[in-house]
Design a protein around this motif. Structure first.
Motif, PDB file in Angstrom:
ATOM      1  N   PHE A 145      17.275  47.414 -30.590  1.00  0.00           N
ATOM      2  CA  PHE A 145      18.610  47.274 -31.184  1.00  0.00           C
ATOM      3  C   PHE A 145      18.975  48.495 -32.026  1.00  0.00           C
ATOM      4  CE2 PHE A 145      17.595  42.457 -31.318  1.00  0.00           C
ATOM      5  CZ  PHE A 145      17.839  42.363 -29.964  1.00  0.00           C
ATOM      6  N   ALA A 146      17.985  49.048 -32.705  1.00  0.00           N
ATOM      7  CA  ALA A 146      18.246  50.166 -33.612  1.00  0.00           C
ATOM      8  C   ALA A 146      18.426  51.489 -32.878  1.00  0.00           C
ATOM      9  CB  ALA A 146      17.105  50.284 -34.617  1.00  0.00           C
ATOM     10  N   LYS A 147      17.728  51.665 -31.751  1.00  0.00           N
ATOM     11  CA  LYS A 147      17.679  52.996 -31.132  1.00  0.00           C
ATOM     12  C   LYS A 147      18.336  53.092 -29.767  1.00  0.00           C
ATOM     13  CE  LYS A 147      13.348  54.177 -33.497  1.00  0.00           C
ATOM     14  NZ  LYS A 147      11.952  54.647 -33.326  1.00  0.00           N
ATOM     15  N   SER A 148      18.383  52.006 -29.022  1.00  0.00           N
ATOM     16  CA  SER A 148      18.867  52.102 -27.645  1.00  0.00           C
ATOM     17  C   SER A 148      20.389  52.181 -27.578  1.00  0.00           C
ATOM     18  CB  SER A 148      18.376  50.902 -26.827  1.00  0.00           C
ATOM     19  OG  SER A 148      18.896  50.959 -25.522  1.00  0.00           O
ATOM     20  N   LYS A 149      20.878  52.967 -26.630  1.00  0.00           N
ATOM     21  CA  LYS A 149      22.311  53.040 -26.336  1.00  0.00           C
ATOM     22  C   LYS A 149      22.637  52.314 -25.035  1.00  0.00           C
ATOM     23  CE  LYS A 149      22.673  56.037 -29.731  1.00  0.00           C
ATOM     24  NZ  LYS A 149      23.218  55.653 -31.041  1.00  0.00           N
ATOM     25  N   CYS A 150      21.661  51.577 -24.507  1.00  0.00           N
ATOM     26  CA  CYS A 150      21.817  50.938 -23.203  1.00  0.00           C
ATOM     27  C   CYS A 150      22.247  49.480 -23.366  1.00  0.00           C
ATOM     28  CB  CYS A 150      20.504  51.015 -22.426  1.00  0.00           C
ATOM     29  SG  CYS A 150      20.549  50.172 -20.836  1.00  0.00           S
ATOM     30  N   PRO A 151      23.501  49.141 -23.049  1.00  0.00           N
ATOM     31  CA  PRO A 151      23.972  47.759 -23.233  1.00  0.00           C
ATOM     32  C   PRO A 151      23.155  46.731 -22.456  1.00  0.00           C
ATOM     33  CG  PRO A 151      25.814  49.234 -22.807  1.00  0.00           C
ATOM     34  CD  PRO A 151      24.567  50.022 -22.554  1.00  0.00           C
ATOM     35  N   ARG A 152      22.744  47.075 -21.237  1.00  0.00           N
ATOM     36  CA  ARG A 152      21.987  46.124 -20.423  1.00  0.00           C
ATOM     37  C   ARG A 152      20.642  45.808 -21.066  1.00  0.00           C
ATOM     38  NH1 ARG A 152      21.426  41.710 -17.514  1.00  0.00           N
ATOM     39  NH2 ARG A 152      20.264  41.926 -15.584  1.00  0.00           N
ATOM     40  N   LEU A 153      19.981  46.818 -21.612  1.00  0.00           N
ATOM     41  CA  LEU A 153      18.687  46.600 -22.273  1.00  0.00           C
ATOM     42  C   LEU A 153      18.855  45.720 -23.509  1.00  0.00           C
ATOM     43  CD1 LEU A 153      15.672  47.147 -22.540  1.00  0.00           C
ATOM     44  CD2 LEU A 153      16.225  49.284 -23.749  1.00  0.00           C
ATOM     45  N   ILE A 154      19.890  45.975 -24.277  1.00  0.00           N
ATOM     46  CA  ILE A 154      20.146  45.176 -25.479  1.00  0.00           C
ATOM     47  C   ILE A 154      20.456  43.735 -25.096  1.00  0.00           C
ATOM     48  CG2 ILE A 154      21.722  44.857 -27.434  1.00  0.00           C
ATOM     49  CD1 ILE A 154      22.016  47.933 -27.493  1.00  0.00           C
ATOM     50  N   GLU A 155      21.277  43.555 -24.065  1.00  0.00           N
ATOM     51  CA  GLU A 155      21.617  42.211 -23.597  1.00  0.00           C
ATOM     52  C   GLU A 155      20.362  41.421 -23.230  1.00  0.00           C
ATOM     53  OE1 GLU A 155      23.174  40.034 -19.550  1.00  0.00           O
ATOM     54  OE2 GLU A 155      23.266  42.223 -19.724  1.00  0.00           O
ATOM     55  N   ILE A 156      19.460  42.055 -22.477  1.00  0.00           N
ATOM     56  CA  ILE A 156      18.256  41.358 -22.018  1.00  0.00           C
ATOM     57  C   ILE A 156      17.355  41.001 -23.192  1.00  0.00           C
ATOM     58  CG2 ILE A 156      16.144  41.581 -20.645  1.00  0.00           C
ATOM     59  CD1 ILE A 156      17.782  43.427 -18.752  1.00  0.00           C
ATOM     60  N   CYS A 157      17.215  41.916 -24.141  1.00  0.00           N
ATOM     61  CA  CYS A 157      16.364  41.644 -25.306  1.00  0.00           C
ATOM     62  C   CYS A 157      16.919  40.495 -26.148  1.00  0.00           C
ATOM     63  CB  CYS A 157      16.201  42.906 -26.152  1.00  0.00           C
ATOM     64  SG  CYS A 157      15.210  44.195 -25.357  1.00  0.00           S
ATOM     65  N   VAL A 158      18.230  40.470 -26.334  1.00  0.00           N
ATOM     66  CA  VAL A 158      18.839  39.350 -27.054  1.00  0.00           C
ATOM     67  C   VAL A 158      18.641  38.061 -26.259  1.00  0.00           C
ATOM     68  CG1 VAL A 158      20.972  38.381 -27.977  1.00  0.00           C
ATOM     69  CG2 VAL A 158      20.546  40.827 -28.177  1.00  0.00           C
ATOM     70  N   GLY A 159      18.779  38.149 -24.942  1.00  0.00           N
ATOM     71  CA  GLY A 159      18.581  36.978 -24.089  1.00  0.00           C
ATOM     72  C   GLY A 159      17.170  36.420 -24.171  1.00  0.00           C
ATOM     73  N   ILE A 160      16.181  37.314 -24.218  1.00  0.00           N
ATOM     74  CA  ILE A 160      14.786  36.875 -24.361  1.00  0.00           C
ATOM     75  C   ILE A 160      14.585  36.172 -25.698  1.00  0.00           C
ATOM     76  CG2 ILE A 160      12.385  37.650 -24.546  1.00  0.00           C
ATOM     77  CD1 ILE A 160      13.134  39.923 -22.586  1.00  0.00           C
ATOM     78  N   LEU A 161      15.160  36.742 -26.759  1.00  0.00           N
ATOM     79  CA  LEU A 161      15.074  36.092 -28.070  1.00  0.00           C
ATOM     80  C   LEU A 161      15.738  34.715 -28.032  1.00  0.00           C
ATOM     81  CD1 LEU A 161      15.808  38.983 -30.605  1.00  0.00           C
ATOM     82  CD2 LEU A 161      13.685  37.677 -30.409  1.00  0.00           C
ATOM     83  N   GLY A 162      16.834  34.614 -27.293  1.00  0.00           N
ATOM     84  CA  GLY A 162      17.516  33.333 -27.157  1.00  0.00           C
ATOM     85  C   GLY A 162      16.629  32.295 -26.501  1.00  0.00           C
ATOM     86  N   ASN A 163      15.899  32.699 -25.472  1.00  0.00           N
ATOM     87  CA  ASN A 163      14.955  31.777 -24.832  1.00  0.00           C
ATOM     88  C   ASN A 163      13.828  31.391 -25.779  1.00  0.00           C
ATOM     89  OD1 ASN A 163      16.391  31.784 -22.458  1.00  0.00           O
ATOM     90  ND2 ASN A 163      15.015  33.138 -21.347  1.00  0.00           N
ATOM     91  N   MET A 164      13.303  32.378 -26.495  1.00  0.00           N
ATOM     92  CA  MET A 164      12.200  32.120 -27.431  1.00  0.00           C
ATOM     93  C   MET A 164      12.636  31.172 -28.544  1.00  0.00           C
ATOM     94  SD  MET A 164      10.681  36.013 -27.689  1.00  0.00           S
ATOM     95  CE  MET A 164       9.435  35.596 -28.928  1.00  0.00           C
ATOM     96  N   ALA A 165      13.888  31.295 -28.972  1.00  0.00           N
ATOM     97  CA  ALA A 165      14.390  30.482 -30.079  1.00  0.00           C
ATOM     98  C   ALA A 165      14.541  29.013 -29.715  1.00  0.00           C
ATOM     99  CB  ALA A 165      15.730  31.033 -30.568  1.00  0.00           C
ATOM    100  N   CYS A 166      14.403  28.695 -28.430  1.00  0.00           N
ATOM    101  CA  CYS A 166      14.476  27.290 -28.017  1.00  0.00           C
ATOM    102  C   CYS A 166      13.269  26.493 -28.512  1.00  0.00           C
ATOM    103  CB  CYS A 166      14.572  27.190 -26.498  1.00  0.00           C
ATOM    104  SG  CYS A 166      16.129  27.824 -25.816  1.00  0.00           S
ATOM    105  N   PHE A 167      12.229  27.192 -28.953  1.00  0.00           N
ATOM    106  CA  PHE A 167      11.007  26.535 -29.422  1.00  0.00           C
ATOM    107  C   PHE A 167      10.945  26.618 -30.944  1.00  0.00           C
ATOM    108  CE2 PHE A 167      10.295  28.479 -25.223  1.00  0.00           C
ATOM    109  CZ  PHE A 167      10.177  27.313 -24.487  1.00  0.00           C
ATOM    110  N   GLN A 168      10.730  25.474 -31.574  1.00  0.00           N
ATOM    111  CA  GLN A 168      10.974  25.309 -33.000  1.00  0.00           C
ATOM    112  C   GLN A 168      10.250  26.314 -33.884  1.00  0.00           C
ATOM    113  OE1 GLN A 168      10.727  21.239 -34.371  1.00  0.00           O
ATOM    114  NE2 GLN A 168      10.216  21.866 -36.435  1.00  0.00           N
ATOM    115  N   ASP A 169       8.950  26.479 -33.687  1.00  0.00           N
ATOM    116  CA  ASP A 169       8.185  27.379 -34.560  1.00  0.00           C
ATOM    117  C   ASP A 169       8.645  28.825 -34.419  1.00  0.00           C
ATOM    118  OD1 ASP A 169       6.754  25.245 -35.494  1.00  0.00           O
ATOM    119  OD2 ASP A 169       5.004  25.579 -34.210  1.00  0.00           O
ATOM    120  N   ILE A 170       8.932  29.228 -33.190  1.00  0.00           N
ATOM    121  CA  ILE A 170       9.403  30.596 -32.959  1.00  0.00           C
ATOM    122  C   ILE A 170      10.794  30.774 -33.560  1.00  0.00           C
ATOM    123  CG2 ILE A 170       9.916  32.341 -31.227  1.00  0.00           C
ATOM    124  CD1 ILE A 170       7.929  30.970 -29.375  1.00  0.00           C
TER     125      ILE A 170
END
Length: 471
Positions: A98-123
């Motif tokens: 998020f801090a260094k990349s200028k690639c929208p697709r890479l940022i989208e995927i990383c946010v998407g992965i975090l979104g999947n991870m956030a489905c689990f309570q402890d994470i």
């Protein structure tokens, strides 16, 4: 190319060494770790001038890298994989992206992965408590890339839907005034229906969770700088108001996404639960005319229409309850306005009676079905829930109808009779539902009806003896 290719194929899995599987999955620790390493290399290139310059302007992923991290995105829906990513500090790696990349697709995927991870309570708890990560994610609400906005909204909604961390995000959003402008900008300008629905769900959840935040957003009229400024004198965004932005989004989703329309109508309903919200609607520059016109049109011309089967009320009960609740609040506040003048309300009165007729028909069918067979426990619970929502709709519908009926003049009633909005059957349905709670309104309407059509009034009095006894 598909946005999310499938996880690693079986030929990759067959090569995994013993003990390399992640938890109970067939996914390889070694493979996943190698992708995380590639991500680190992307955001931490070698310190040569050529590499540095190349990375600064890189806005697209090469195909192999995109395929690999998309596979990781799909895999992250599995709890064992999500825990593995958490263990190896994937959220910190994503922060670097998020801090260094200028690639929208890479940022989208990383946010998407975090979104999947956030489905689990402890994470989700761990992600939510990381304030640096939280601030970075909120900044992405100001992104110009629609896919990134969509994944950011999905992540926020996931966190807000978990009671253990919802307050963390509410407080964080309350402390970031720019979130208001970012959200309003999306609602007022985006044509991406999927994005508008998800942003609407976030706003709806926020307002439902925290009345203070809703009040702040209602009152918010100051210009805020949206996104990261790139020059010394950033251009100011328009002076956003929450109601026009919600209306604009509702217009965009109304024909393509019924669920999205339901979300935005519920946002308007939540606004009317506080006096400031009602005033924000009726004291807008047009006096609330745009809101009334939109909702009037939905009820009279789109929802629960004469050629729809009565059962449609089950499908539309939620959105109708929200719409009628807002109309009721507006009618009570703005009865002197031209757009709610009585002459124009006969189609709306006819629609309200049709809604009540459909509810009666559905009630009769439910009763007949229950006599034919004994439902299972789960079916009984579903029936009780359906009846509860229909009761809410009926209560709201009757309140608005009673207020409108007692404002009608002889000329209004004659017009309603001529246009078919009123007749003996419809009046009987209205009386059946309004009595005895709204006796005064019915009595007032009946007095005026006698002037317009004595025969119809006499017939209704015979059907409802309680009215004859009181007159």
């Amino acid at each position: 190319m598909d946005r999310n290719p499938s996880p690693p194929s079986s030929d990759v899995e067959d090569e995994q060494a013993a003990g390399d599987s992640i938890g109970n999955t067939v996914y390889s620790k070694h493979w996943l770790f190698s992708i995380l390493t590639k991500l680190i290399e992307v955001i931490s290139p070698e310190k040569s001038d050529s590499n540095s310059n190349r990375e600064e302007v890189q806005t697209e992923l090469d195909e192999e890298m995109e395929n690999d991290i998309c596979k990781m995105w799909d895999m992250s829906m599995d709890e064992d994989v999500a825990l593995f990513l958490q263990e190896f500090n994937a959220p910190d790696i994503f922060m670097g992206v998020f801090a260094k990349s200028k690639c929208p697709r890479l940022i989208e995927i990383c946010v998407g992965i975090l979104g999947n991870m956030a489905c689990f309570q402890d994470i989700c708890m761990s992600i939510s408590k990381d304030d640096n990560l939280g601030q970075m994610l909120l900044q992405h609400l100001c992104d110009s890339d629609s896919p990134t906005l969509l994944e950011t909204s999905r992540l926020l909604l996931t966190c807000l839907s978990q009671a253990e961390v919802a307050n963390i995000w509410v407080e964080r959003i309350r402390e970031n005034p720019s979130v208001y402008d970012c959200v309003c900008f999306i609602m007022s300008s985006s044509t991406n229906v999927e994005l508008l629905v998800k942003v609407g769900e976030v706003v709806d959840k926020l307002f439902d969770l925290d009345e203070e935040l809703m009040l702040n957003w209602i009152k918010n009229g100051s210009c805020q700088s949206v996104g990261q400024s790139t020059d010394d004198s950033p251009e100011e965004r328009p002076d956003f108001k929450i109601v026009p932005c919600v209306l604009e989004a509702a217009k965009q989703v109304r024909s393509d996404n019924p669920e999205g329309l339901d979300v935005y109508m519920h946002i308007l309903q939540l606004l009317t639960t506080v006096d400031e919200g009602i005033q924000a609607i009726v004291q807008s520059s047009d006096g609330g005319k745009e809101t009334w016109t939109l909702l009037y049109g939905l009820v009279c011309h789109e929802l629960c229409q004469p050629d729809d089967p009565p059962i449609i009320i089950q499908e539309q009960k939620s959105v109708l309850a929200s719409i009628l609740s807002v109309l009721s609040a507006m009618f009570a506040s703005q009865i002197q306005q031209e757009y709610v003048k009585r002459r124009k309300n006969m189609p709306l009165i006819g629609s309200l009676i049709r809604i009540l007729q459909n509810m009666e028909d559905c009630g009769k069918r439910s009763f007949d079905n229950s006599k034919k067979s004994q439902p299972e426990e789960t079916e009984k619970l579903e029936t009780v829930e359906e009846d509860f929502h229909l009761k809410i709709l009926k209560d709201i519908c009757c309140e608005l109808l009673s207020n409108m009926l007692q404002e009608l003049t002889k000329e209004n009633i004659l017009e309603g009779l001529n246009q078919g909005h009123l007749n003996e059957q419809k009046c009987s349905c209205a009386f059946q539902n309004l009595l005895p709670l709204y006796f005064t309104s019915v009595e007032s309407f009946l007095e005026v009806l006698r002037e317009a059509d004595q025969t119809l009034a006499d017939s209704l009095e015979k059907r409802f003896p309680s009215l004859r006894l009181q007159t």
